[in-house]
Scaffold this motif. Structure first.
Motif, short mmCIF file in Angstrom:
data_model
loop_
_atom_site.label_atom_id
_atom_site.label_comp_id
_atom_site.label_asym_id
_atom_site.label_seq_id
_atom_site.Cartn_x
_atom_site.Cartn_y
_atom_site.Cartn_z
N PHE A 398 -6.68 -7.76 -5.87
CA PHE A 398 -5.25 -8.03 -5.82
C PHE A 398 -4.56 -7.38 -4.64
O PHE A 398 -3.51 -7.83 -4.20
N GLN A 399 -5.13 -6.30 -4.15
CA GLN A 399 -4.53 -5.61 -3.02
C GLN A 399 -5.59 -5.32 -1.95
O GLN A 399 -5.92 -4.17 -1.68
N PRO A 400 -6.11 -6.36 -1.33
CA PRO A 400 -7.14 -6.12 -0.31
C PRO A 400 -6.58 -5.58 0.99
O PRO A 400 -7.32 -4.99 1.78
N PHE A 401 -5.28 -5.76 1.21
CA PHE A 401 -4.68 -5.38 2.49
C PHE A 401 -3.96 -4.04 2.38
O PHE A 401 -3.47 -3.66 1.31
N VAL A 402 -3.92 -3.33 3.47
CA VAL A 402 -3.22 -2.05 3.53
C VAL A 402 -2.20 -2.10 4.66
O VAL A 402 -2.25 -2.97 5.53
N ASP A 403 -1.30 -1.16 4.65
CA ASP A 403 -0.24 -1.10 5.65
C ASP A 403 -0.58 0.00 6.67
O ASP A 403 -0.48 1.19 6.34
N PRO A 404 -0.98 -0.36 7.88
CA PRO A 404 -1.32 0.67 8.88
C PRO A 404 -0.18 1.63 9.17
O PRO A 404 -0.41 2.77 9.57
N ALA A 405 1.05 1.18 8.94
CA ALA A 405 2.20 2.05 9.22
C ALA A 405 2.26 3.25 8.28
O ALA A 405 2.95 4.23 8.57
N LYS A 406 1.54 3.18 7.16
CA LYS A 406 1.59 4.27 6.19
C LYS A 406 0.50 5.32 6.43
O LYS A 406 0.43 6.31 5.70
N ILE A 407 -0.33 5.10 7.43
CA ILE A 407 -1.40 6.06 7.71
C ILE A 407 -0.85 7.45 7.96
O ILE A 407 -1.36 8.46 7.45
N ALA A 408 0.19 7.54 8.74
CA ALA A 408 0.72 8.85 9.15
C ALA A 408 1.21 9.67 7.96
O ALA A 408 1.20 10.91 8.03
N THR A 409 1.63 9.02 6.90
CA THR A 409 2.14 9.75 5.73
C THR A 409 1.06 9.97 4.68
O THR A 409 1.34 10.54 3.63
N THR A 410 -0.17 9.54 4.97
CA THR A 410 -1.25 9.67 3.99
C THR A 410 -2.45 10.43 4.54
O THR A 410 -3.05 11.25 3.85
N VAL A 411 -2.80 10.17 5.77
CA VAL A 411 -4.05 10.69 6.34
C VAL A 411 -3.78 11.92 7.19
O VAL A 411 -2.97 11.88 8.12
N GLY A 412 -4.47 13.01 6.87
CA GLY A 412 -4.36 14.23 7.67
C GLY A 412 -2.97 14.82 7.66
O GLY A 412 -2.52 15.37 8.68
#
Length: 602
Positions: A398-412
């Motif tokens: 149902f959610q195969p896609f992700v939002d690259p813009a949210k990387i900064a608030t999630t990763v590292g």
């Protein structure tokens, strides 16, 4: 709407699922991926599987990779392997159920790029008639096996967790790692390692294991399963069944035999996998090892029906997904050849075959085996159901896609990095401090950092410089030359303190090379200057230069571990790690030099 789309929604079982797939810049997901309709009967699920072609079913049993960092970028290496140039074309050709990322195959540049790459692959997958997204996986074990480096959060690895005995921290680390992977579109981590490393000469597991103690390994495995699956919502994969912890051969290049009796297997190797199964592990990876007490045929476990179907399914009751270790590894290829290996793995009970080295040959071999009646289509359907159920559980349908813009608030994030540092701080183990060299005073001094690791020696030097030291770096590598050793000795004589980093200096199987690390340490000790020896991988190195008065183990060589080491060296924190393995006397594997649980502090 496709039959499989109806199957996915049926298995989730209830109310309308809204538009769950976010729009992303890389490509717009197909309308049918955005607006599924509710459906909830087992009959419809069964019909969905029946409606698939045999080729599509078999495709779901393959986990593939491609070269390059972009799904739409041609690469001649893909053409040579698959007959098509781009990763997207590989997806279109085979309809694989899974995908794996490797940094060594030019897949990984940074987390944002990976998120975009994942979206590109999923776009290619849902454009096909199946409308069935991929389960994208990687090996982010942390410690010495990571595919995605900084800015993703780095931890010390499994044996570092074992040294802390802290299962809560192990769960936290898995949760952070899992959430970061999920943000990049990766829904399965081929972790945790459930092997019990009872052999100090094990060339392939070592610090990838939590411990030599089955109970400690089991507790840590359960904690990480909870972190990945319950906290992060991705699949965990316990590996390598039935247990790779007591071998002196590397299954990447040879076929190891583990001569544990059935009773030894039950007490040493089995408990961690039993614990993982009880904790609800989604997936278990096979080992390319021979275990005569479980199957006297001489077949590796990956190809053994007595082991995979008899023991793992029958005796241990595992109902989840079985994935093979990479079929490109030498251990599994030699006996039967590439075409036969894929067929035999499925006959043995594997649901997915990972990294087939001859995809066309192996795909056709499986297809022919079903058409000839050697493998029943019902057997294929059993694996397909497990594959789809895992996709449903992790939400990828149902959610195969992700939002690259949210990387900064999630990763590292700063919070994750700070948490990782606090966890690794607890792992540093002080094994020897005979001259009370440690902790170092705050007095300014000249420190030479030498030994293994270009980035590792520099990371430690940076941490020491930040504490007022004047540092010199003389990286000598895993097999230092006589000239490099002489240079390090000269520099040591000109400095107040030398910190020498060793990495698998115990590995005397390649005496002409790695034994040179032992010579480096001994020549440095002969200078009479203050020398601090630090094993930045396996803790066993001290057996080969036990005359070193000061010795620590970090279990990992990432910058986060070097910062923790610097804190201990300067007394900012006390060393609290305890050995999670015995360190045996060199050449006497049953005689502990430093026993499990040993560790000094102040």
């Amino acid at each position: 709407m496709s039959a499989l789309r109806r199957f996915a929604i049926a298995s989730l079982a209830t109310a309308t699922v809204g538009a769950l797939v976010p729009a992303v810049a890389v490509s717009a997901p197909p309308p049918e991926a955005r607006k599924p309709q509710p459906i909830s009967t087992l009959q419809q699920a069964t019909q969905a599987i029946k409606g698939m072609s045999l080729e599509d079913k078999i495709g779901q049993m393959f986990v593939l990779f491609a070269y390059g960092p972009d799904a739409n970028q041609p690469d001649a290496r893909n053409t040579a392997l698959y007959g098509v140039a781009t990763p997207a074309e590989v997806v279109a050709k085979y309809h694989p159920g899974g995908w794996i990322y490797f940094n060594a195959r030019d897949n990984v540049q940074n987390p944002t790029q990976l998120a975009t790459y994942s979206n590109q692959l999923q776009t290619a997958a849902v454009k096909q008639g199946l409308h069935l997204p991929l389960t994208i996986a990687t090996d982010q074990e942390q410690g010495v096996v990571v595919r995605i480096g900084p800015p993703a959060t780095q931890f010390g690895g499994n044996m570092a967790h074992g040294a802390t005995r802290n299962t809560a921290d192990a769960r936290t680390a898995a949760g952070i790692t899992g959430r970061e992977l999920k943000a990049m579109g990766i829904r399965e981590d081929y972790a945790p390692v459930a092997d019990v490393n009872v052999n100090a000469l094990n060339p392939v597991i070592g610090v990838r294991s939590f411990s030599s103690d089955p109970k400690l390994v089991s507790d840590m495995v359960v904690a990480q399963v909870q972190g990945y699956q319950n906290d992060a919502g991705i699949a965990a994969t316990a590996k390598h069944f039935p247990g790779h912890g007591d071998t002196v051969d590397d299954s990447h290049t040879a076929l190891p035999t583990i001569n544990h009796t059935r009773e030894q297997w039950e007490t040493i190797d089995a408990p961690s996998f039993k614990a993982a199964i009880k904790a609800g592990i989604d997936s278990i990876m096979t080992a390319h090892i021979v275990v005569p007490s479980l199957d006297p045929s001489g077949d590796p476990a990956t190809l053994s029906k007595p082991i995979l179907t008899g023991v793992l399914r029958g005796e241990l009751g595992f109902k989840g997904l079985i994935v093979t270790d990479a079929l490109e590894m030498a251990a599994v290829r030699a006996k039967y050849g590439d075409a036969e290996v894929a067929v035999r793995a499925i006959e043995a009970g594997a649901d997915q075959v990972l990294l087939p080295p001859a995809p066309d040959v192996q795909f056709k071999a499986v297809l022919d085996a079903v058409k000839s009646g050697r493998i029943s289509e019902r057997r294929i359907d059993e694996s397909l159901l497990r594959i789809l159920l895992m996709k449903i559980k992790n939400g990828v349908l149902f959610q195969p896609f992700v939002d690259p813009a949210k990387i900064a608030t999630t990763v590292g994030t700063p919070a994750s990095l700070a948490t990782a540092q606090k966890i690794v701080d607890k792992s540093i183990t002080l094994v020897k401090n005979n001259n009370s060299t440690l902790p170092l005073s705050k007095t300014p001094r000249n420190i030479l950092v030498t030994g293994w690791g270009v980035s590792t020696t520099q990371s430690l030097a940076n941490s020491l410089t930040a504490r007022g030291a004047t540092t010199t770096v003389a990286q000598t590598g895993a097999a230092p030359t006589d000239a490099a050793i002489a240079d390090a000795v000269t520099k040591a004589q000109a400095n107040d303190v030398t910190v020498v980093l060793t990495q698998k200096a115990w590995d005397t199987k390649v005496t002409d090379k790695l034994a040179k690390q032992q010579k480096l340490v001994k020549d440095l000790l002969a200078t009479g200057k203050t020398v601090i020896v630090v094993a930045v991988r396996d803790p066993y190195d001290i057996a080969y230069f036990d005359d070193a008065p000061t010795y620590l183990a970090t279990y990992g060589y990432a910058a986060v571990s070097m910062e923790s080491l610097a804190k201990v060296l300067y007394g900012e924190i006390a060393p609290t790690g305890k050995l999670p393995v015995d360190i045996p006397v060199a050449g006497q594997p049953q005689t502990p030099l430093y026993p499990f649980g040993y560790g000094l502090s102040w």
